[in-house]
Design an enzyme around this catalytic site. Structure first.
Site, PDB file in Angstrom:
ATOM      1  N   ALA A 125     -14.294  10.175  10.839  1.00  0.00           N
ATOM      2  CA  ALA A 125     -14.787   9.584  12.076  1.00  0.00           C
ATOM      3  C   ALA A 125     -14.304   8.136  12.107  1.00  0.00           C
ATOM      4  CB  ALA A 125     -16.307   9.638  12.122  1.00  0.00           C
ATOM      5  N   ASP A 126     -13.604   7.760  13.176  1.00  0.00           N
ATOM      6  CA  ASP A 126     -13.165   6.373  13.355  1.00  0.00           C
ATOM      7  C   ASP A 126     -14.231   5.634  14.159  1.00  0.00           C
ATOM      8  OD1 ASP A 126     -10.833   7.008  12.045  1.00  0.00           O
ATOM      9  OD2 ASP A 126      -9.606   7.143  13.863  1.00  0.00           O
ATOM     10  N   ALA A 141      -6.813  15.936  10.400  1.00  0.00           N
ATOM     11  CA  ALA A 141      -7.415  16.349  11.671  1.00  0.00           C
ATOM     12  C   ALA A 141      -6.495  16.003  12.835  1.00  0.00           C
ATOM     13  CB  ALA A 141      -8.779  15.678  11.836  1.00  0.00           C
ATOM     14  N   GLY A 183       9.881   4.206  14.399  1.00  0.00           N
ATOM     15  CA  GLY A 183       9.174   3.643  15.551  1.00  0.00           C
ATOM     16  C   GLY A 183       9.927   3.914  16.840  1.00  0.00           C
ATOM     17  N   ASP A 203       1.366  10.903  13.042  1.00  0.00           N
ATOM     18  CA  ASP A 203       0.729  12.211  12.845  1.00  0.00           C
ATOM     19  C   ASP A 203       1.202  13.203  13.906  1.00  0.00           C
ATOM     20  OD1 ASP A 203      -0.705  11.032  10.771  1.00  0.00           O
ATOM     21  OD2 ASP A 203      -2.393  10.530  12.078  1.00  0.00           O
TER      22      ASP A 203
HETATM   23  P1  ADP Z   1       3.950   5.454  11.925  1.00  0.00           P
HETATM   24  O1  ADP Z   1       3.178   5.656  13.192  1.00  0.00           O
HETATM   25  O2  ADP Z   1       3.611   6.437  10.854  1.00  0.00           O
HETATM   26  O3  ADP Z   1       3.979   4.030  11.434  1.00  0.00           O
HETATM   27  P2  ADP Z   1       6.493   5.201  13.325  1.00  0.00           P
HETATM   28  O4  ADP Z   1       6.081   3.849  13.803  1.00  0.00           O
HETATM   29  O5  ADP Z   1       7.855   5.354  12.770  1.00  0.00           O
HETATM   30  O6  ADP Z   1       5.478   5.805  12.242  1.00  0.00           O
HETATM   31  O7  ADP Z   1       6.315   6.203  14.556  1.00  0.00           O
HETATM   32  C1  ADP Z   1       6.392   7.585  14.418  1.00  0.00           C
HETATM   33  C2  ADP Z   1       7.061   8.202  15.633  1.00  0.00           C
HETATM   34  O8  ADP Z   1       6.301   7.874  16.806  1.00  0.00           O
HETATM   35  C3  ADP Z   1       8.465   7.686  15.890  1.00  0.00           C
HETATM   36  O9  ADP Z   1       9.423   8.442  15.201  1.00  0.00           O
HETATM   37  C4  ADP Z   1       8.582   7.861  17.402  1.00  0.00           C
HETATM   38  O10 ADP Z   1       8.845   9.222  17.700  1.00  0.00           O
HETATM   39  C5  ADP Z   1       7.174   7.562  17.875  1.00  0.00           C
HETATM   40  N1  ADP Z   1       7.025   6.143  18.250  1.00  0.00           N
HETATM   41  C6  ADP Z   1       6.366   5.171  17.570  1.00  0.00           C
HETATM   42  N2  ADP Z   1       6.441   3.991  18.207  1.00  0.00           N
HETATM   43  C7  ADP Z   1       7.154   4.201  19.333  1.00  0.00           C
HETATM   44  C8  ADP Z   1       7.585   3.400  20.443  1.00  0.00           C
HETATM   45  N3  ADP Z   1       7.283   2.080  20.522  1.00  0.00           N
HETATM   46  N4  ADP Z   1       8.317   3.996  21.428  1.00  0.00           N
HETATM   47  C9  ADP Z   1       8.616   5.307  21.364  1.00  0.00           C
HETATM   48  N5  ADP Z   1       8.252   6.117  20.356  1.00  0.00           N
HETATM   49  C10 ADP Z   1       7.530   5.587  19.356  1.00  0.00           C
END
Ligand code: ADP
Length: 299
Positions: free
Chosen positions: A14-15, A44, A221, A253
């Site tokens: 739970a967050d 989850a 990201g 996730d």
């Molecule tokens: P985590 O959330 O585990 O830190 P990442 O930041 O690499 O990992 O993000 C995981 C995935 O979520 C990426 O591969 C991408 O598909 C998506 N994602 C995360 N941030 C962005 C963003 N700013 N724009 C588009 N897709 C994103």
């Protein structure tokens, strides 16, 4: 014929979120917003993300016999996850106490609670669930010996997807079973240790492959992901669709769940990752974790 595309073995938390003007210094008390309670935890989250996409999904996890546990079971069922493998009792449901300031910076205290009591014996008792899944996805918010027991108990031909989060040193038998090991930049560098062998994600992926996994996915990201397979040894960049990021909570996730689901359908790693970056991108366009996960139709 497998009963499930995907079995997720992992955490359920739970967050508990409170917005504050300023996060408290040691010894200080600050007043905050009304409390918001969200279902979370990497296990989850992944199960909900996969089920919303249409995957036949089961969750093996442990929650407490309390209101947070019931909230988690309810959110799993609402998404269509089979919760027969969710064990109840032994400790309070895991909780993340989160304070967020106006700039979005947060401070988090996690009480693993029941997640720490998901034990190897629970995995052995869930043998029929393990045998019924094409792909098994695990993370590290449960005990490492439980993760190792999952690896030992997997049916021949089943595929393991591991996101080592929070990152920790992994036994060789676990690393060798990963297909793929899914890491973000932070997890990649932590697992590789102090001196990464190069600056590019391709360098990290190659070094991670040398630790034993059959394949590696590095999430980048907004830049998407890099996949690398030991059988071909060539890295493939998978760009993300460009979106306005509102909240990246739980994006990793969602990505991993979508990837695991597509692999369970027999897809190769690059097209599976191409779908997963779309799901990850969709997840960052709205607030929250599980609430932000797209259905197949929304995608
Ligand atoms: P985590 O959330 O585990 O830190 P990442 O930041 O690499 O990992 O993000 C995981 C995935 O979520 C990426 O591969 C991408 O598909 C998506 N994602 C995360 N941030 C962005 C963003 N700013 N724009 C588009 N897709 C994103």
């Amino acid at each position: 014929m497998h009963a499930y595309d995907l079995l997720v073995v992992g955490s359920a938390n739970a967050d508990l979120v409170i917005g504050v003007e300023r996060r408290p210094a040691p010894g200080e008390t600050v007043l905050g917003s009304d409390l918001a309670v969200h279902p979370g935890g990497k296990g989850a989250n992944q199960a909900v993300a996969a089920a919303r996409l249409g995957a036949r999904t089961a969750l093996l996890a442990r929650v407490g016999d309390d209101a947070h546990g019931r909230l988690l079971l309810e959110s799993q069922r609402a998404a269509g996850v089979d919760t027969a493998g969710v064990l109840v009792g032994g400790a309070p449901t895991g909780v993340a106490l989160i304070t967020v300031d106006p700039s979005g910076d947060n401070s988090i205290v996690v009480s693993p609670g029941a997640n720490a009591r998901l034990l190897p014996a629970d995995v052995r008792a869930a043998g029929s669930l393990l045998a019924a899944a094409r792909v098994v996805s695990v993370q590290l918010e449960i005990p490492l010996e439980t993760v190792a027991e999952v690896v030992r108990g997997m049916a021949p031909g089943a595929r393991l997807v591991l996101n080592p989060s929070p990152p920790a040193p992994l036994p060789a038998e676990v690393l060798a079973a990963c297909d793929p090991l899914v890491v973000n930049e932070h997890e990649a560098l932590t697992i590789l240790g102090e001196q990464p062998p190069g600056a590019s994600p391709e360098d990290w992926a190659r070094s991670l492959l040398a630790l034993g996994p059959r394949s590696v996915v590095v999430t980048l990201g907004a830049a998407g992901a890099l996949v690398m397979d030991s059988r071909t040894d060539s890295g493939v960049r998978v760009p993300s669709p460009r979106v306005d990021a509102v909240d990246t909570t739980g994006a990793g996730d969602a990505f991993t769940a979508a990837l695991a689901w597509r692999l369970s359908l027999g897809e190769e790693l690059p097209p599976a990752a191409a779908l997963a970056v779309r799901v990850g991108a969709a997840a960052v366009t709205t607030r929250g974790a599980q609430d932000s996960y797209p259905t197949a139709a929304e995608l």
